[in-house]
Design an enzyme around this catalytic site. Structure first.
Site: not given
Length: 178
Positions: A67-68
């Site tokens: 997600c980063t």
């Protein structure tokens, strides 16, 4: 105990792509609390669509590795989306306090992320993962008329930006044609 969520995400990454709403379907309207640059506001899909196409992406959880990466990729591409008249919003089932931090550090304060702690928006977009309180990684491009122009589902974050950007470019080409 921290290894458990990582193990779940590793297992989910190995599973086949999640179902998504079909292209051409009417996108469910929603209003929810969002954060951009750590500042909270009410985000309305209907209002955003009045300005142009919307890239709506669902992701499992803020501050996880995939997600980063995805947030960094979307942040880097925001100027391209804006040049095409589109906006970007990420949605997760995280609480808004967590997204206040994520919007600054990982989204670089250039696009909003919305909180969906009860999963209502996530379920409406068929993006809820079974058995866990997380969204699948699904990206939609919603045309200004409210219909889905692209639905792309893959737990790897690698192609979400390139595919959504291509779909927004195709929409721009279609609307520019006589």
């Amino acid at each position: 105990m921290r290894l458990f969520p990582l193990a779940v995400f590793a297992l989910l990454a190995a599973t086949p792509a999640h179902a998504a709403l079909p292209v051409g379907a009417k996108a469910p309207d929603f209003t929810t609390l969002a954060s951009q640059g750590g500042k909270e506001f009410n985000y309305s899909l209907a209002d955003a669509l009045k300005k142009g196409p919307v890239v709506l992406y669902f992701y499992p959880a803020a501050f996880t590795p995939g997600c980063t990466v995805e947030a960094h990729d979307f942040a880097a591409a925001v100027p391209k989306y804006k040049a095409l008249g589109a906006s970007v919003i990420g949605v997760s089932m995280d609480p808004i306090a967590k997204l206040d931090r994520f919007s600054v550090s990982e989204c670089r304060s250039v696009f909003p992320v919305a909180a969906d702690p009860d999963g209502a928006v996530t379920r409406a977009y068929d993006a809820k993962l079974p058995l866990v309180s997380h969204a699948a990684r699904i990206s939609y491009v919603i045309a200004p008329d409210g219909h889905i122009a692209l639905a792309y589902s893959a737990m790897s974050p690698d192609e979400h930006v390139s595919r959504t950007l291509a779909a927004v470019e195709a929409l721009k080409t279609q609307t520019a044609a006589p």
